[in-house]
Design a protein around this motif. Structure first.
Motif, PDB file in Angstrom:
ATOM      1  N   CYS A 143     -12.310  -6.064   7.858  1.00 19.78           N
ATOM      2  CA  CYS A 143     -13.505  -5.196   7.888  1.00 19.78           C
ATOM      3  C   CYS A 143     -13.390  -4.014   6.939  1.00 19.78           C
ATOM      4  CB  CYS A 143     -13.729  -4.660   9.300  1.00 19.78           C
ATOM      5  SG  CYS A 143     -13.747  -5.938  10.554  1.00 19.78           S
ATOM      6  N   ILE A 144     -12.201  -3.782   6.387  1.00 20.79           N
ATOM      7  CA  ILE A 144     -11.999  -2.589   5.547  1.00 20.79           C
ATOM      8  C   ILE A 144     -11.397  -2.969   4.190  1.00 20.79           C
ATOM      9  CG2 ILE A 144     -11.840  -0.948   7.448  1.00 20.79           C
ATOM     10  CD1 ILE A 144      -8.713  -1.221   7.096  1.00 20.79           C
ATOM     11  N   SER A 145     -11.605  -4.250   3.815  1.00 22.20           N
ATOM     12  CA  SER A 145     -11.194  -4.705   2.476  1.00 22.20           C
ATOM     13  C   SER A 145      -9.755  -4.337   2.134  1.00 22.20           C
ATOM     14  CB  SER A 145     -12.136  -4.119   1.404  1.00 22.20           C
ATOM     15  OG  SER A 145     -13.453  -4.516   1.618  1.00 22.20           O
ATOM     16  N   SER A 146      -8.883  -4.415   3.167  1.00 22.16           N
ATOM     17  CA  SER A 146      -7.453  -4.131   2.957  1.00 22.16           C
ATOM     18  C   SER A 146      -7.228  -2.814   2.213  1.00 22.16           C
ATOM     19  CB  SER A 146      -6.768  -5.292   2.237  1.00 22.16           C
ATOM     20  OG  SER A 146      -6.597  -6.355   3.142  1.00 22.16           O
ATOM     21  N   TRP A 147      -7.578  -1.718   2.877  1.00 20.67           N
ATOM     22  CA  TRP A 147      -7.496  -0.364   2.303  1.00 20.67           C
ATOM     23  C   TRP A 147      -8.376  -0.253   1.074  1.00 20.67           C
ATOM     24  CZ3 TRP A 147      -1.839   1.961   2.849  1.00 20.67           C
ATOM     25  CH2 TRP A 147      -1.811   2.793   3.990  1.00 20.67           C
ATOM     26  N   TRP A 148      -9.562  -0.922   1.151  1.00 20.00           N
ATOM     27  CA  TRP A 148     -10.664  -0.692   0.214  1.00 20.00           C
ATOM     28  C   TRP A 148     -10.433  -1.291  -1.169  1.00 20.00           C
ATOM     29  CZ3 TRP A 148     -10.472   5.359   1.127  1.00 20.00           C
ATOM     30  CH2 TRP A 148     -10.359   5.607   2.508  1.00 20.00           C
ATOM     31  N   VAL A 149      -9.488  -2.215  -1.268  1.00 23.63           N
ATOM     32  CA  VAL A 149      -9.192  -2.764  -2.600  1.00 23.63           C
ATOM     33  C   VAL A 149      -9.944  -4.059  -2.888  1.00 23.63           C
ATOM     34  CG1 VAL A 149      -6.899  -1.712  -2.681  1.00 23.63           C
ATOM     35  CG2 VAL A 149      -7.108  -4.057  -1.889  1.00 23.63           C
ATOM     36  N   ASN A 150     -10.146  -4.860  -1.841  1.00 24.25           N
ATOM     37  CA  ASN A 150     -10.711  -6.176  -2.085  1.00 24.25           C
ATOM     38  C   ASN A 150     -12.222  -6.091  -2.275  1.00 24.25           C
ATOM     39  OD1 ASN A 150     -11.815  -8.936  -1.247  1.00 24.25           O
ATOM     40  ND2 ASN A 150      -9.652  -9.269  -1.629  1.00 24.25           N
ATOM     41  N   VAL A 151     -12.752  -6.769  -3.253  1.00 26.50           N
ATOM     42  CA  VAL A 151     -14.206  -6.697  -3.450  1.00 26.50           C
ATOM     43  C   VAL A 151     -14.891  -8.057  -3.311  1.00 26.50           C
ATOM     44  CG1 VAL A 151     -14.404  -4.517  -4.709  1.00 26.50           C
ATOM     45  CG2 VAL A 151     -13.854  -6.579  -5.963  1.00 26.50           C
ATOM     46  N   HIS A 152     -14.359  -9.094  -3.963  1.00 23.54           N
ATOM     47  CA  HIS A 152     -15.061 -10.385  -3.960  1.00 23.54           C
ATOM     48  C   HIS A 152     -14.598 -11.317  -2.844  1.00 23.54           C
ATOM     49  CE1 HIS A 152     -16.202  -9.017  -7.922  1.00 23.54           C
ATOM     50  NE2 HIS A 152     -14.943  -9.005  -8.295  1.00 23.54           N
ATOM     51  N   GLY A 153     -13.649 -10.879  -2.046  1.00 19.96           N
ATOM     52  CA  GLY A 153     -13.046 -11.747  -1.030  1.00 19.96           C
ATOM     53  C   GLY A 153     -11.617 -12.072  -1.436  1.00 19.96           C
ATOM     54  N   HIS A 154     -10.803 -12.393  -0.441  1.00 22.35           N
ATOM     55  CA  HIS A 154      -9.379 -12.643  -0.722  1.00 22.35           C
ATOM     56  C   HIS A 154      -9.176 -13.952  -1.489  1.00 22.35           C
ATOM     57  CE1 HIS A 154      -7.476  -9.369   1.558  1.00 22.35           C
ATOM     58  NE2 HIS A 154      -8.534  -9.458   2.344  1.00 22.35           N
ATOM     59  N   CYS A 155      -8.166 -13.947  -2.333  1.00 23.08           N
ATOM     60  CA  CYS A 155      -7.717 -15.131  -3.074  1.00 23.08           C
ATOM     61  C   CYS A 155      -8.857 -15.801  -3.847  1.00 23.08           C
ATOM     62  CB  CYS A 155      -7.033 -16.131  -2.132  1.00 23.08           C
ATOM     63  SG  CYS A 155      -5.538 -15.458  -1.409  1.00 23.08           S
ATOM     64  N   HIS A 156      -9.689 -14.989  -4.481  1.00 20.40           N
ATOM     65  CA  HIS A 156     -10.783 -15.543  -5.284  1.00 20.40           C
ATOM     66  C   HIS A 156     -10.189 -16.395  -6.415  1.00 20.40           C
ATOM     67  CE1 HIS A 156     -14.357 -15.873  -7.713  1.00 20.40           C
ATOM     68  NE2 HIS A 156     -15.059 -15.334  -6.728  1.00 20.40           N
ATOM     69  N   GLU A 157     -10.686 -17.654  -6.531  1.00 23.28           N
ATOM     70  CA  GLU A 157     -10.062 -18.599  -7.474  1.00 23.28           C
ATOM     71  C   GLU A 157     -10.058 -18.082  -8.909  1.00 23.28           C
ATOM     72  OE1 GLU A 157     -12.515 -19.407  -5.492  1.00 23.28           O
ATOM     73  OE2 GLU A 157     -11.707 -20.866  -4.058  1.00 23.28           O
ATOM     74  N   LYS A 158     -11.159 -17.474  -9.316  1.00 26.78           N
ATOM     75  CA  LYS A 158     -11.274 -17.055 -10.738  1.00 26.78           C
ATOM     76  C   LYS A 158     -10.211 -16.013 -11.092  1.00 26.78           C
ATOM     77  CE  LYS A 158     -15.582 -18.022 -12.847  1.00 26.78           C
ATOM     78  NZ  LYS A 158     -16.164 -18.982 -11.907  1.00 26.78           N
ATOM     79  N   ILE A 159      -9.987 -15.093 -10.175  1.00 26.42           N
ATOM     80  CA  ILE A 159      -8.984 -14.052 -10.457  1.00 26.42           C
ATOM     81  C   ILE A 159      -7.589 -14.664 -10.397  1.00 26.42           C
ATOM     82  CG2 ILE A 159      -8.087 -11.785  -9.788  1.00 26.42           C
ATOM     83  CD1 ILE A 159     -10.834 -11.137  -8.615  1.00 26.42           C
ATOM     84  N   ALA A 160      -7.369 -15.518  -9.412  1.00 20.08           N
ATOM     85  CA  ALA A 160      -6.050 -16.159  -9.287  1.00 20.08           C
ATOM     86  C   ALA A 160      -5.743 -16.971 -10.559  1.00 20.08           C
ATOM     87  CB  ALA A 160      -6.024 -17.052  -8.050  1.00 20.08           C
ATOM     88  N   GLU A 161      -6.748 -17.699 -11.057  1.00 20.53           N
ATOM     89  CA  GLU A 161      -6.534 -18.513 -12.276  1.00 20.53           C
ATOM     90  C   GLU A 161      -6.221 -17.622 -13.477  1.00 20.53           C
ATOM     91  OE1 GLU A 161     -10.163 -20.714 -12.765  1.00 20.53           O
ATOM     92  OE2 GLU A 161      -9.731 -21.909 -10.966  1.00 20.53           O
ATOM     93  N   SER A 162      -6.951 -16.533 -13.580  1.00 22.17           N
ATOM     94  CA  SER A 162      -6.758 -15.621 -14.715  1.00 22.17           C
ATOM     95  C   SER A 162      -5.342 -15.034 -14.699  1.00 22.17           C
ATOM     96  CB  SER A 162      -7.816 -14.526 -14.618  1.00 22.17           C
ATOM     97  OG  SER A 162      -7.702 -13.639 -15.666  1.00 22.17           O
ATOM     98  N   ILE A 163      -4.859 -14.730 -13.499  1.00 26.01           N
ATOM     99  CA  ILE A 163      -3.504 -14.178 -13.357  1.00 26.01           C
ATOM    100  C   ILE A 163      -2.461 -15.220 -13.789  1.00 26.01           C
ATOM    101  CG2 ILE A 163      -1.800 -13.521 -11.589  1.00 26.01           C
ATOM    102  CD1 ILE A 163      -4.067 -11.999 -10.164  1.00 26.01           C
ATOM    103  N   VAL A 164      -2.644 -16.451 -13.324  1.00 23.98           N
ATOM    104  CA  VAL A 164      -1.679 -17.519 -13.647  1.00 23.98           C
ATOM    105  C   VAL A 164      -1.632 -17.732 -15.162  1.00 23.98           C
ATOM    106  CG1 VAL A 164      -1.238 -20.005 -13.421  1.00 23.98           C
ATOM    107  CG2 VAL A 164      -1.878 -18.651 -11.403  1.00 23.98           C
ATOM    108  N   LYS A 165      -2.820 -17.784 -15.767  1.00 18.79           N
ATOM    109  CA  LYS A 165      -2.891 -18.025 -17.217  1.00 18.79           C
ATOM    110  C   LYS A 165      -2.197 -16.886 -17.980  1.00 18.79           C
ATOM    111  CE  LYS A 165      -6.365 -19.061 -20.631  1.00 18.79           C
ATOM    112  NZ  LYS A 165      -7.628 -18.482 -20.971  1.00 18.79           N
ATOM    113  N   GLN A 166      -2.510 -15.661 -17.596  1.00 22.72           N
ATOM    114  CA  GLN A 166      -1.921 -14.508 -18.291  1.00 22.72           C
ATOM    115  C   GLN A 166      -0.403 -14.470 -18.097  1.00 22.72           C
ATOM    116  OE1 GLN A 166      -3.505 -11.898 -20.287  1.00 22.72           O
ATOM    117  NE2 GLN A 166      -1.323 -11.742 -20.751  1.00 22.72           N
ATOM    118  N   ALA A 167       0.043 -14.787 -16.877  1.00 21.49           N
ATOM    119  CA  ALA A 167       1.487 -14.686 -16.586  1.00 21.49           C
ATOM    120  C   ALA A 167       2.303 -15.662 -17.426  1.00 21.49           C
ATOM    121  CB  ALA A 167       1.733 -14.932 -15.088  1.00 21.49           C
TER     122      ALA A 167
END
Ligand SMILES: Cc1ncc(COP(=O)(O)O)c(C=O)c1O
Length: 428
Positions: free
Chosen positions: A40-64
């Motif tokens: 209900c509180i976006s994990s100390w207000w950090v989460n915006v699009h929902g947890h483990c959003h695929e697009k962000i996870a993919e972008s992280i993997v590619k960059q790493a």
């Protein structure tokens, strides 16, 4: 409690065992105990699009797998350049220089240090005082604590703060009859301060429209506009700490969009990477940057962190901004605000005693009990009662609030309000 862990903002002698989370998806956290919890509180207000959003996870993997990290002094990289450009496209044209750091507190430190050195570089070092609101919270590093000294968290450290003038803040709520009197008094105090110290003040730092950590304390835009205009007339730099309000929390991408005065600095963190990785920016007006140019290093800004502009964090930021550009969040934020207002009005009726309800954008808050302080004895009861109902809500003292991620459905919001109603009634 694990014997090797010292958790943040916790009295470990009395706190219950921490909730062990093993995975998350969307607005739901999955506990090791087999139970699901709505975040209900976006994990100390950090989460915006929902947890483990695929697009962000993919972008992280590619960059790493392409570039993990490189120092950011003397080197640069695509993700940092692209993120800076995308961010500046969303901000007023004058806010054109992005300085990266790691979290909200450092973003604030950077803005304060830049403001102080700006006036030194201009040859007016007497402009070095800092102005802030009582109740403002800007982070836990020493500079950020100094400006947030009146937020109620930092008593043991008072002796080491640099001097900051704290103005009265007219916190308000639905049906607050005293709001105009509080605003008039706050503006009078500001005018009095400016008459004496306007010419020696470097910067005014504010959490625009809502003070988060000190209890979701709202102020009216008309008040803040008046205060900001008075300050701006004196040549004082304006720092908007949008670490909490940024990225849609108040129903617009940034809080400044709802105000008539634009800042010289904006501090962003939390939602910048969509809630995946620590990263922050201090974006400043081009005139600030220009004042640091010259032949000698003395004029340069001698500040940096090992992980400044970490490529993986920047890649997460780029992916998060892409999601913002493709999702029609405006309608969602409006719908959430309407829902919050309806539900708060209903709660107010059923509770039968004043709850000081307030809502703006995706944030809703109410106050239970009489003693307004962070360490109220009600707090542990509230936290436990919400967890028992599958709701991760971490009330600020006796202030219950919601700040859900933007994938939260109206059904899930309804579930949150069902839990809040039961808990508020149990507090009677
Ligand atoms: C308005 C504001 N500024 C600064 C901070 C500090 O951010 P961080 O915890 O990332 O250092 C916070 C954290 O809650 C905040 O709400």
């Amino acid at each position: 409690m694990h014997k090797n862990i010292w958790p943040p903002f916790t009295q470990t002698a009395t706190a219950p065992e921490p909730l062990h989370i093993k995975s998350a998806k969307g607005a739901v956290l999955h506990g090791l105990n087999g139970k699901n919890y709505l975040d209900c509180i976006s994990s100390w207000w950090v989460n915006v699009h929902g947890h483990c959003h695929e697009k962000i996870a993919e972008s992280i993997v590619k960059q790493a797998s392409q570039l993990d990290h490189v120092l950011f002094a003397g080197c640069t990289h695509d993700s940092a350049l692209f993120l800076a450009k995308s961010l500046c496209n969303l901000l007023p044209a004058s806010l054109s220089r992005v300085f990266y750091s790691d979290n909200g507190s450092t973003a604030v430190e950077v803005a304060l240090k830049m403001a102080i050195q700006y006036f030194q570089n201009l040859g007016t070092p007497e402009r070095r005082h800092i102005l802030a609101f009582q109740g403002g919270y800007h982070g836990d590093t020493v500079g950020a604590m100094s400006v947030g000294a009146e937020s109620g968290f930092f008593e043991p450290f008072r002796g080491i703060f640099f001097p900051v003038h704290h103005l009265p803040y007219p916190a308000t709520w639905d049906g607050d009859d005293a709001v105009e009197a509080k605003e008039t008094a706050a503006l009078a105090a500001l005018e009095q301060y400016l008459a004496m110290h306007g010419a020696t003040t470097a910067a005014f730092i504010v959490e625009p429209l809502v003070q988060g950590a000190s209890g979701m304390r709202f102020c009216r835009p008309e008040f803040l506009n008046k205060a900001l205009k008075l300050v701006r007339e004196q040549g004082i730099l304006l720092v908007f700490d949008e670490v909490m309000t940024g990225f849609g929390r108040l129903g617009s991408l940034f809080a400044f969009e709802q105000l008539e005065v634009q800042p010289d600095f904006i501090c962003l963190a939390k939602g910048l990477t969509g809630g995946f990785l620590p990263l922050s920016v201090t974006v400043c007006d081009e005139k600030i940057f220009e004042a640091f140019q010259g032949d000698s290093f003395d004029r340069a800004f001698a500040h940096g962190h090992s992980y400044t502009a970490n490529p993986i964090a920047c890649a997460a930021g780029v992916a998060s901004l892409e999601i913002f550009s493709t999702r029609p969040y405006d309608a969602y934020w409006q719908a959430v605000e309407v829902f919050h207002k309806e539900q708060l009005a209903r709660l107010q009726k059923t509770a039968g005693k004043p709850l000081k309800t307030r809502a703006r954008g995706t944030i809703a808050a109410l106050t239970v009990g009489d003693d307004e302080n962070y360490s109220t004895t009600l707090n542990p009861f509230l936290k436990k009662a919400f967890l028992e109902r599958g709701l991760l809500i971490r009330p600020l003292g006796n202030v219950i609030y919601l700040m859900p991620p933007y994938c939260t459905t109206l059904e899930q919001l309804e579930e949150m309000y069902g839990g809040i109603e039961a808990v508020v009634l149990a507090c009677k």
